[in-house]
Design an enzyme around this catalytic site. Structure first.
Site, PDB file in Angstrom:
ATOM      1  N   LYS A 174      -4.182  19.055   0.277  1.00 41.39           N
ATOM      2  CA  LYS A 174      -4.651  18.830   1.641  1.00 41.39           C
ATOM      3  C   LYS A 174      -4.018  17.564   2.200  1.00 41.39           C
ATOM      4  O   LYS A 174      -4.316  16.455   1.763  1.00 41.39           O
ATOM      5  CB  LYS A 174      -6.176  18.674   1.687  1.00 41.39           C
ATOM      6  CG  LYS A 174      -6.684  18.752   3.117  1.00 41.39           C
ATOM      7  CD  LYS A 174      -8.098  18.240   3.271  1.00 41.39           C
ATOM      8  CE  LYS A 174      -8.134  16.797   3.713  1.00 41.39           C
ATOM      9  NZ  LYS A 174      -7.504  16.524   5.008  1.00 41.39           N
ATOM     10  N   GLY A 227      -5.901   7.297  -0.426  1.00 38.19           N
ATOM     11  CA  GLY A 227      -6.609   7.100   0.834  1.00 38.19           C
ATOM     12  C   GLY A 227      -7.460   5.855   0.774  1.00 38.19           C
ATOM     13  O   GLY A 227      -7.222   4.959  -0.043  1.00 38.19           O
ATOM     14  N   THR A 229     -10.658   3.205   0.302  1.00 35.23           N
ATOM     15  CA  THR A 229     -11.517   2.892  -0.838  1.00 35.23           C
ATOM     16  C   THR A 229     -12.880   3.582  -0.725  1.00 35.23           C
ATOM     17  O   THR A 229     -13.398   4.110  -1.720  1.00 35.23           O
ATOM     18  CB  THR A 229     -11.659   1.359  -0.962  1.00 35.23           C
ATOM     19  OG1 THR A 229     -10.357   0.839  -1.279  1.00 35.23           O
ATOM     20  CG2 THR A 229     -12.626   0.952  -2.056  1.00 35.23           C
ATOM     21  N   GLU A 249      -5.574   6.237  -5.647  1.00 30.05           N
ATOM     22  CA  GLU A 249      -4.723   5.178  -5.074  1.00 30.05           C
ATOM     23  C   GLU A 249      -5.371   4.771  -3.766  1.00 30.05           C
ATOM     24  O   GLU A 249      -5.346   5.532  -2.795  1.00 30.05           O
ATOM     25  CB  GLU A 249      -3.306   5.715  -4.822  1.00 30.05           C
ATOM     26  CG  GLU A 249      -2.583   6.183  -6.065  1.00 30.05           C
ATOM     27  CD  GLU A 249      -2.264   5.060  -7.031  1.00 30.05           C
ATOM     28  OE1 GLU A 249      -2.221   3.895  -6.606  1.00 30.05           O
ATOM     29  OE2 GLU A 249      -2.088   5.353  -8.220  1.00 30.05           O
ATOM     30  N   CYS A 283      -0.213   0.829   2.467  1.00 28.61           N
ATOM     31  CA  CYS A 283      -1.192   0.208   1.567  1.00 28.61           C
ATOM     32  C   CYS A 283      -0.644  -1.073   0.952  1.00 28.61           C
ATOM     33  O   CYS A 283      -1.401  -1.940   0.541  1.00 28.61           O
ATOM     34  CB  CYS A 283      -1.587   1.200   0.478  1.00 28.61           C
ATOM     35  SG  CYS A 283      -0.175   1.874  -0.394  1.00 28.61           S
ATOM     36  N   GLU A 386      -9.624  -4.776   4.361  1.00 24.14           N
ATOM     37  CA  GLU A 386      -8.366  -4.166   4.794  1.00 24.14           C
ATOM     38  C   GLU A 386      -8.455  -3.798   6.280  1.00 24.14           C
ATOM     39  O   GLU A 386      -9.446  -3.221   6.729  1.00 24.14           O
ATOM     40  CB  GLU A 386      -8.125  -2.896   3.964  1.00 24.14           C
ATOM     41  CG  GLU A 386      -6.789  -2.247   4.259  1.00 24.14           C
ATOM     42  CD  GLU A 386      -6.596  -0.940   3.485  1.00 24.14           C
ATOM     43  OE1 GLU A 386      -7.535  -0.124   3.445  1.00 24.14           O
ATOM     44  OE2 GLU A 386      -5.502  -0.745   2.951  1.00 24.14           O
TER      45      GLU A 386
END
Ligand code: NDP
Length: 482
Positions: A174, A227, A229, A249, A283, A386
């Site tokens: 996906k 994607g 956290t 990740e 990222c 982030e």
């Protein structure tokens, strides 16, 4: 509408069974330009069932045959590189020059790299000296799920599906619903490349609808996820009680650390690139720039001068350095983060708000000025959370010890980039950093064989090279008494 983005299930391009659609928006204009199949659990069921049916044949293919098919898929990417770069730029808002130089070549490389890995992957044997030998089989898992984000759409999509297929699994994948176009195009060439029906299935739609159903499905044995956290935590909570293999990740809050003996010009231009490439939506972006106090003012002024000159505008213009951020919602999130920084007492050195390009076509686009902020310490939200946009902070530090404390002062542990000409210090400092990856005097230089991933809230597990091949296989030890 230009094109309907359909699911790939059992070799056929099909709409969602529920008949639902989502709008696909071009970030540079804010206009809807295609629609996306809005899939649900019934589509996951169909895709998993096709994958299960295809698995016995696919796992029996020789590594050389699997390699050949993945190479053909890579050829399709190469033949259509210009078209894919335009599609990626339109779907994501990134400059077409970046998609053409980075995203699409890397997608092709991922496919070729893991095509070769199919033939080169090997496992261990252990002899015991008394005539007993252990050998380890590495078996494909069966049906695996690959869920990828919107920032590097085809790049990260292929980074997952290539090793999964190369090691003999059937895949239900996906892509992010925000940027589904290039994964759809790739899927449309699967049959022509020679992938048997059901080996690669691609589902489109919303994470909490179709993504979650993939994670929950009994026959999906592993989830490889890249994607945010918070999403990673939600996926873990669902997958852990079902004992699925998980590779996560996740986000980062990476530091660029500049000591006063650095190569100044290179450190400045790389710090700018590390902070603002892909509109700050990588990222690995260095969003906290830590500069030794003796160099701080000069470094800050040089950065501000460079950032103020970054050409921001139409992603389709080859001269553009910064395009639009990916969506209206994401733009608002980034602008809110800049407001938070102001509220925390941050001084905006440049940028600080929306950017409005002159062209009428771009009037509704989601552009944010590249923004540098100073005057905030490591405890504030701006330096802890982030932002994933074109926003970076500058902080001075006194010495190595203080710098190390600042680097490690967030819950994330993805990467860091360190600038010094003192080799002893560079290695000592790298070893002290609690991240999965460190770049010394460079940033985002990638060898696909190396372990890729983060510590703590940046994820669990490593991708890259044999790490991915091992993730997508189950070891079985066979002990033989000769
Ligand atoms: P999200 O976590 O929102 O989404 C990632 C993927 O997960 C999308 O395909 C999304 O679908 C899907 N998803 C969302 N909710 C669920 C759910 N409940 N169950 C299953 N799947 C779900 O991340 P973004 O797309 O916003 O990507 C940005 C984030 O990715 C940043 O935090 C960034 O740091 C991180 N990232 C990490 C990298 C790394 O290697 N460590 C590399 C690149 C990005 P949909 O979009 O349709 O909702």
């Amino acid at each position: 509408m230009e094109q309907d983005i359909l699911n790939l299930i059992n070799g056929a391009l099909v709409p969602a069974q529920g008949g639902g659609w989502l709008d696909n928006v071009e970030p540079a204009t804010g206009a809807t330009y295609s629609r996306i199949a809005r899939s649900g659990p019934e589509d996951v069921e169909a895709a998993v069932s096709a994958a299960r049916k295809a698995f016995p044949e696919w796992r029996a293919w020789s590594p050389a045959d699997r390699r050949a098919v993945l190479m053909k898929l890579a050829d399709k990417v190469a033949e259509n590189a210009a078209m894919l770069a335009e599609a990626e730029s339109k779907d994501n808002g990134k400059p077409v020059s970046v998609a053409a130089a980075v995203d699409i070549p890397r997608a092709e490389h991922n496919l070729r790299f893991y095509a070769s890995a199919a033939e080169q992957f090997s496992s261990e044997s252990h002899t015991m000296g008394d005539g007993t030998v252990n050998y380890t089989l590495r078996k494909p898992l069966g049906v695996v799920g690959c869920i990828s984000p919107w920032n590097l759409p085809l790049y990260l999509f292929t980074w997952k599906i290539a090793p999964a297929l190369a090691s003999g699994n059937c895949v239900v994948a996906k892509p992010s619903e925000v940027t589904p176009m290039t994964a759809y195009l790739l899927g449309s060439w699967a049959k022509e490349a020679g992938l048997p029906d059901g080996v690669l299935n691609i589902l489109h739609g919303l994470g909490p609808e179709v993504g979650q159903a993939m994670v929950e499905h009994h026959y999906v044995r592993a989830i490889s996820f890249t994607g945010g956290t918070a999403t990673g935590a939600a996926i873990s909570a669902l997958a852990a009680p079902k004992f699925k293999k998980l590779s996560l990740e996740l986000g980062g809050k990476n530091a660029t650390v500049v000591f006063d003996d650095c190569d100044f010009d290179e450190a400045v231009s790389t710090a700018v690139r590390a902070a603002f490439s892909n509109q700050g939506q990588i990222c690995l972006c260095g969003s906290r720039i830590l500069v030794q106090e003796g160099l701080y003012d000069r470094f800050r002024d040089a950065m501000v001068a460079k950032v103020s000159k970054l050409r921001i505008g139409d992603p389709m213009d080859p001269a553009t350095k910064m395009g639009a951020v990916v969506s209206r919602g994401h733009r608002d999130k980034v602008l809110a983060a800049i407001d938070t920084a102001r509220g925390e007492g941050g001084r905006i050195l440049c940028g600080g708000g929306r950017h409005q390009p002159g062209e009428p076509r771009l009037k509704g686009g989601y552009f944010v000025q590249p923004t540098l902020i100073e005057g905030l310490d490591h405890r504030c939200v701006t330096n802890r959370e982030e932002i994933f946009g074109p926003v970076a902070t500058l902080q001075p530090f006194k010495d190595e010890q203080e710098a190390l404390g600042l680097v490690n002062a967030t819950k994330y542990g993805l990467s860091a980039s360190v600038w010094t000409q003192d080799l002893k210090r560079a290695h000592r400092f790298a070893a002290g950093i609690d991240t999965g990856m460190v770049w010394l005097n460079c940033w985002l230089v990638r060898d696909l064989r190396t372990p890729f991933g983060g510590t703590r809230h940046s994820g669990v597990g490593r991708e890259g090279g044999y790490n991915s091949m091992k993730f997508f296989t189950e070891p079985q030890n066979v002990c033989v008494k000769l």
